[in-house]
Motif scaffolding. Structure first.
Motif, mmCIF file in Angstrom:
data_model
loop_
_atom_site.group_PDB
_atom_site.id
_atom_site.type_symbol
_atom_site.label_atom_id
_atom_site.label_comp_id
_atom_site.label_asym_id
_atom_site.label_seq_id
_atom_site.Cartn_x
_atom_site.Cartn_y
_atom_site.Cartn_z
ATOM 1 N N LEU A 247 0.838 -1.204 0.000
ATOM 2 C CA LEU A 247 0.000 0.000 0.000
ATOM 3 C C LEU A 247 0.871 1.252 0.000
ATOM 4 N N LEU A 248 1.937 1.245 0.801
ATOM 5 C CA LEU A 248 2.843 2.388 0.816
ATOM 6 C C LEU A 248 3.514 2.556 -0.550
ATOM 7 N N ALA A 249 3.880 1.439 -1.169
ATOM 8 C CA ALA A 249 4.484 1.508 -2.503
ATOM 9 C C ALA A 249 3.521 2.149 -3.497
ATOM 10 N N PHE A 250 2.264 1.768 -3.417
ATOM 11 C CA PHE A 250 1.257 2.354 -4.318
ATOM 12 C C PHE A 250 1.159 3.860 -4.104
ATOM 13 N N LEU A 251 1.128 4.288 -2.845
ATOM 14 C CA LEU A 251 1.023 5.712 -2.552
ATOM 15 C C LEU A 251 2.257 6.471 -3.039
ATOM 16 N N LEU A 252 3.420 5.861 -2.881
ATOM 17 C CA LEU A 252 4.645 6.519 -3.334
ATOM 18 C C LEU A 252 4.670 6.671 -4.853
ATOM 19 N N THR A 253 4.169 5.672 -5.567
ATOM 20 C CA THR A 253 4.165 5.765 -7.033
ATOM 21 C C THR A 253 3.191 6.822 -7.533
ATOM 22 N N ARG A 254 2.276 7.237 -6.686
ATOM 23 C CA ARG A 254 1.365 8.324 -7.072
ATOM 24 C C ARG A 254 2.010 9.687 -6.839
ATOM 25 N N SER A 255 3.142 9.722 -6.155
ATOM 26 C CA SER A 255 3.799 10.994 -5.862
ATOM 27 C C SER A 255 4.637 11.443 -7.049
ATOM 28 N N ARG A 256 5.200 12.646 -6.944
ATOM 29 C CA ARG A 256 6.047 13.186 -7.995
ATOM 30 C C ARG A 256 7.530 12.956 -7.701
ATOM 31 N N LEU A 257 7.823 12.118 -6.725
ATOM 32 C CA LEU A 257 9.212 11.807 -6.393
ATOM 33 C C LEU A 257 9.811 10.873 -7.441
ATOM 34 N N ALA A 258 11.100 10.991 -7.641
ATOM 35 C CA ALA A 258 11.785 10.109 -8.580
ATOM 36 C C ALA A 258 11.796 8.683 -8.044
ATOM 37 N N THR A 259 11.898 7.724 -8.948
ATOM 38 C CA THR A 259 11.841 6.308 -8.560
ATOM 39 C C THR A 259 12.894 5.929 -7.528
ATOM 40 N N PRO A 260 14.165 6.331 -7.682
ATOM 41 C CA PRO A 260 15.147 5.974 -6.638
ATOM 42 C C PRO A 260 14.759 6.530 -5.268
ATOM 43 N N THR A 261 14.188 7.724 -5.233
ATOM 44 C CA THR A 261 13.761 8.317 -3.961
ATOM 45 C C THR A 261 12.621 7.513 -3.356
ATOM 46 N N GLN A 262 11.669 7.131 -4.180
ATOM 47 C CA GLN A 262 10.562 6.304 -3.699
ATOM 48 C C GLN A 262 11.077 5.002 -3.111
ATOM 49 N N THR A 263 12.032 4.390 -3.799
ATOM 50 C CA THR A 263 12.580 3.114 -3.342
ATOM 51 C C THR A 263 13.287 3.266 -2.001
ATOM 52 N N ARG A 264 14.079 4.335 -1.857
ATOM 53 C CA ARG A 264 14.789 4.554 -0.594
ATOM 54 C C ARG A 264 13.813 4.792 0.560
ATOM 55 N N LEU A 265 12.753 5.539 0.290
ATOM 56 C CA LEU A 265 11.743 5.770 1.324
ATOM 57 C C LEU A 265 11.057 4.463 1.714
#
Length: 340
Positions: A247-265
């Motif tokens: 669920l957190l991954a889904f929410l992160l992919t909806r953000s405007r953050l770059a993929t590496p940043t999403q992965t680190r978070l």
């Protein structure tokens, strides 16, 4: 000519928006991609939850201080959520995996066995877990214990398959794999419950409470002990990492953050989540109620919270800038490292 081919290959490489579209397509695929036994388990557990909820309303018998139907109700809800989540995970995998599908069918079988015994014992007004008071009760508990071990191994097989397959969306892949790993940690958090111990009660070989008898004062609905440690807390939190991380991954992919940043978070969140499971289990093993942490527990929790906050702050501050969003809501990437 080689340069032209290389450029052609480069142009054909899908960007993040395309990859997410591929994942969405997998999610919306027909029933062939969904594991039908797991969906059947989900439906059966949902029906059982309704039946046991009715039992809670009309049957006033109690066992260990709680209504006899409360335990089968909670297990029915838990297995409904677990079964649906696994079915979804199998539908997202880019390739069908026979080992994962067989393991999932095994999960369905042992889940039905476990919940059936819990419900049968509840109807009889008998304990299902740790019960060796009669040869029949001991047999049922032995079957349940074996089912739990098989369930753990089957879940491990599914997790291994998910780890080996290359999912189109990198962030979603991390969310699924980390969720499966946290669920494994949740299984391990339950191990102390089934270890042989002297409970002071004839015919009772295990317990979920530490320092106090099972069935004492507890929190509403969950029943987690308010006077001693309770090993069910770490087990519960760990198991539901299976839903929390995707669920957190889904929410992160909806953000405007770059993929590496999403992965680190996402990785940071997973480590923090795992630390919470370890801390509450350690707290329970010391006979300490969840809502009455001592200095050591508060120090450990504070260290995890501070470390997580610092890590998230540094990750966000160091996030690369990117351009306007691409069609479909995905942000444009300005660096080669952002192609995922």
């Amino acid at each position: 000519m080689a340069t032209i081919r290389a450029r052609g290959r480069k142009r054909r490489r899908p960007n993040d928006a395309t990859l997410r579209s591929m994942t969405t397509t997998a999610l919306r695929a027909g029933p062939r991609r969904w594991h039908r036994p797991l969906l059947t388990l989900t439906a059966a557990m949902a029906v059982l939850a309704l039946v046991t909820a009715a039992g809670l309303a009309v049957d006033d018998r109690t066992l260990l201080g709680a209504n006899v139907w409360l335990k089968p109700f909670k297990f029915a809800v838990s297995f409904a959520v677990y079964g649906f989540t696994l079915a979804w995970i199998l539908s997202v995998l880019p390739r069908r995996s026979r080992p994962a599908e067989w393991a999932s069918t095994v999960i369905v079988a042992v889940s039905v066995i476990e919940v059936a015994i819990i419900t049968f014992q509840a109807a009889r007004g008998h304990r299902s877990h740790y019960n060796d008071t009669t040869p029949f009760d001991s047999l049922l508990w032995s079957i349940m214990g074996s089912s739990i071990m098989v369930l753990f191994v089957a879940h491990l097989v599914v997790a291994t398959v998910a780890l080996r397959q290359r999912l189109p969306d990198r962030v979603a892949a991390y969310g699924i794999r980390l969720g499966l790993a946290l669920a494994l940690l949740g299984f391990l958090a339950a191990v102390p419950m089934v270890m042989p111990m002297d409970t002071g009660l004839a015919g009772i070989s295990g317990a979920h409470a530490v320092g106090v008898p099972d069935g004492g004062p507890g929190l509403p609905l969950t029943g987690w002990s308010t006077t001693g440690g309770d090993l069910r807390i770490g087990h519960f939190i760990g198991m539901h990492g299976l839903q929390a991380l995707p669920l957190l991954a889904f929410l992160l992919t909806r953000s405007r953050l770059a993929t590496p940043t999403q992965t680190r978070l996402l990785l940071t969140a997973a480590f923090a989540y795992a630390a919470v499971v370890v801390i509450v289990t350690w707290q329970a093993l010391r006979g300490q109620p969840l809502l009455e942490p001592d200095f050591a527990t508060l120090t450990a929790a504070g260290a995890v919270a501070a470390t997580t906050l610092i890590a998230v702050t540094l990750i966000v501050k160091s996030a690369p800038k990117h351009g306007p969003a691409l069609p479909g809501g995905a942000p444009a990437r300005n660096s080669a490292g952002d192609r995922g």
